[in-house]
Design a protein around this motif. Structure first.
Motif, PDB file in Angstrom:
ATOM      1  N   ASP A  90     -40.565   6.989  -4.787  1.00 35.25           N
ATOM      2  CA  ASP A  90     -41.859   6.326  -4.670  1.00 35.25           C
ATOM      3  C   ASP A  90     -42.733   6.780  -5.831  1.00 35.25           C
ATOM      4  O   ASP A  90     -43.196   7.922  -5.868  1.00 35.25           O
ATOM      5  CB  ASP A  90     -42.511   6.672  -3.325  1.00 35.25           C
ATOM      6  N   LEU A  91     -42.938   5.885  -6.781  1.00 36.86           N
ATOM      7  CA  LEU A  91     -43.773   6.176  -7.948  1.00 36.86           C
ATOM      8  C   LEU A  91     -45.240   5.916  -7.627  1.00 36.86           C
ATOM      9  O   LEU A  91     -45.554   5.041  -6.826  1.00 36.86           O
ATOM     10  CB  LEU A  91     -43.336   5.307  -9.133  1.00 36.86           C
ATOM     11  N   ALA A  92     -46.123   6.662  -8.294  1.00 33.56           N
ATOM     12  CA  ALA A  92     -47.569   6.506  -8.071  1.00 33.56           C
ATOM     13  C   ALA A  92     -47.881   6.558  -6.576  1.00 33.56           C
ATOM     14  O   ALA A  92     -48.589   5.716  -6.041  1.00 33.56           O
ATOM     15  CB  ALA A  92     -48.076   5.211  -8.700  1.00 33.56           C
ATOM     16  N   SER A  93     -47.345   7.573  -5.913  1.00 33.50           N
ATOM     17  CA  SER A  93     -47.430   7.662  -4.452  1.00 33.50           C
ATOM     18  C   SER A  93     -48.848   7.790  -3.930  1.00 33.50           C
ATOM     19  O   SER A  93     -49.121   7.432  -2.782  1.00 33.50           O
ATOM     20  CB  SER A  93     -46.622   8.869  -3.948  1.00 33.50           C
ATOM     21  N   GLY A  94     -49.742   8.346  -4.736  1.00 40.08           N
ATOM     22  CA  GLY A  94     -51.093   8.560  -4.235  1.00 40.08           C
ATOM     23  C   GLY A  94     -51.078   9.502  -3.048  1.00 40.08           C
ATOM     24  O   GLY A  94     -50.476  10.574  -3.083  1.00 40.08           O
ATOM     25  N   THR A  95     -51.715   9.083  -1.977  1.00 41.42           N
ATOM     26  CA  THR A  95     -51.759   9.939  -0.787  1.00 41.42           C
ATOM     27  C   THR A  95     -50.584   9.693   0.158  1.00 41.42           C
ATOM     28  O   THR A  95     -50.549  10.255   1.253  1.00 41.42           O
ATOM     29  CB  THR A  95     -53.088   9.742  -0.043  1.00 41.42           C
ATOM     30  N   GLY A  96     -49.633   8.840  -0.242  1.00 42.85           N
ATOM     31  CA  GLY A  96     -48.341   8.825   0.424  1.00 42.85           C
ATOM     32  C   GLY A  96     -48.130   7.841   1.562  1.00 42.85           C
ATOM     33  O   GLY A  96     -47.247   8.056   2.389  1.00 42.85           O
ATOM     34  N   ASP A  97     -48.887   6.751   1.609  1.00 47.26           N
ATOM     35  CA  ASP A  97     -48.694   5.792   2.705  1.00 47.26           C
ATOM     36  C   ASP A  97     -47.265   5.268   2.752  1.00 47.26           C
ATOM     37  O   ASP A  97     -46.650   5.207   3.825  1.00 47.26           O
ATOM     38  CB  ASP A  97     -49.666   4.616   2.563  1.00 47.26           C
ATOM     39  N   LEU A  98     -46.719   4.858   1.603  1.00 48.98           N
ATOM     40  CA  LEU A  98     -45.347   4.340   1.581  1.00 48.98           C
ATOM     41  C   LEU A  98     -44.349   5.463   1.830  1.00 48.98           C
ATOM     42  O   LEU A  98     -43.396   5.302   2.604  1.00 48.98           O
ATOM     43  CB  LEU A  98     -45.056   3.653   0.248  1.00 48.98           C
ATOM     44  N   ALA A  99     -44.550   6.603   1.175  1.00 44.38           N
ATOM     45  CA  ALA A  99     -43.611   7.719   1.320  1.00 44.38           C
ATOM     46  C   ALA A  99     -43.517   8.182   2.768  1.00 44.38           C
ATOM     47  O   ALA A  99     -42.425   8.522   3.251  1.00 44.38           O
ATOM     48  CB  ALA A  99     -44.046   8.876   0.415  1.00 44.38           C
ATOM     49  N   TYR A 100     -44.616   8.198   3.472  1.00 41.44           N
ATOM     50  CA  TYR A 100     -44.611   8.615   4.873  1.00 41.44           C
ATOM     51  C   TYR A 100     -43.714   7.700   5.705  1.00 41.44           C
ATOM     52  O   TYR A 100     -42.898   8.181   6.510  1.00 41.44           O
ATOM     53  CB  TYR A 100     -46.036   8.589   5.423  1.00 41.44           C
TER      54      TYR A 100
END
Length: 249
Positions: free
Chosen positions: A67-77
């Protein structure tokens, strides 16, 4: 007119070597209020956009996701829950403050074990080729200096049979919506940024960066130029957001 030594930072032209630094400064400024501003700016609809991206990813148990440019991780979570203990999610960002916020959020929500964290420039992904089942970038590609390089890198690190998803603000499909969206972006967003994050200029840049991003068909062509096949996109909210998907076959 820009030349090969300059690139756009919003509506401004800046030296190519300065853009990444300026983008980092923007997200350093907004990192602690990023989630609150996302909810306010989109009226919460960003959650639906991200949910559809997850559905389109086809990620399954045991897979590897970048996950690139994850930021605060909504997709990664969400990916962490899908891949399970046998899978892996690599959560990345070019900005240390944003990645730190994301890591803290993951720990607070009990996500440990199958998530790794890495500072990554999407133009130079530090992983071997043919490694990941899925590569995503959510609301990050428009901030990349050389977008084609980033798409090339996404293709390189994907396994054959893997897929990439680009979730990004795009171009409204009607002139009437475009006018309303412009008025909202250049008046309401900077005002919200000032009130909530004490930073109107960063949100003015974000609005400008959206306008400078390639439209839906151009981005699909860029993915095809990198080698992706079966490229398609899905418009949301009248084209304000689009999800592009392509496969490495």
């Amino acid at each position: 007119m820009s030349d090969q030594n300059t690139t756009h930072f919003g509506y401004k032209q800046v030296p190519v070597q300065e853009k990444a630094k300026r983008v980092r400064e923007v997200f350093d400024s907004v990192a602690t209020r990023y989630d609150v501003m996302n909810d306010l700016m989109s009226l919460g609809i960003h959650r639906l956009w991200k949910r559809h991206a997850i559905e389109l990813s086809g990620v399954r148990r045991g897979q590897r996701v970048l996950d690139l440019a994850s930021g605060t991780g909504d997709l990664a979570y969400r990916f962490s829950g899908l891949v399970g203990p046998d899978g892996l999610v690599v959560m990345t960002d070019i900005n240390a403050a944003m990645l730190g916020e994301g890591r803290t959020r993951m720990l607070d929500r009990g996500r440990v074990g199958n998530i790794q964290y890495s500072l990554v420039n999407a133009e130079q992904i530090p992983f071997e080729s043919d490694l990941f089942d899925c590569v995503t970038i959510g609301f990050g590609l428009r901030n990349v200096t050389h977008k084609q390089n980033a798409i090339d890198e996404m293709f390189r690190v994907l396994k054959p049979g893997g897929r990439a998803l680009i979730l990004e603000f795009s171009h409204p499909t009607t002139k009437s919506l475009s006018k309303v969206y412009d008025a909202y972006s250049f008046s309401v967003l900077p005002t919200l940024g000032k009130l909530v994050a004490n930073d109107s200029e960063s949100y003015r840049y974000l609005a400008e960066s959206i306008r400078m991003h390639p439209d839906q068909e151009t981005l699909r062509s860029m993915m095809e130029a990198s080698g992706f096949e079966r490229c398609e996109y899905f418009n949301h909210t009248g084209g304000i957001v689009a999800i592009h998907r392509g496969y490495k076959l």
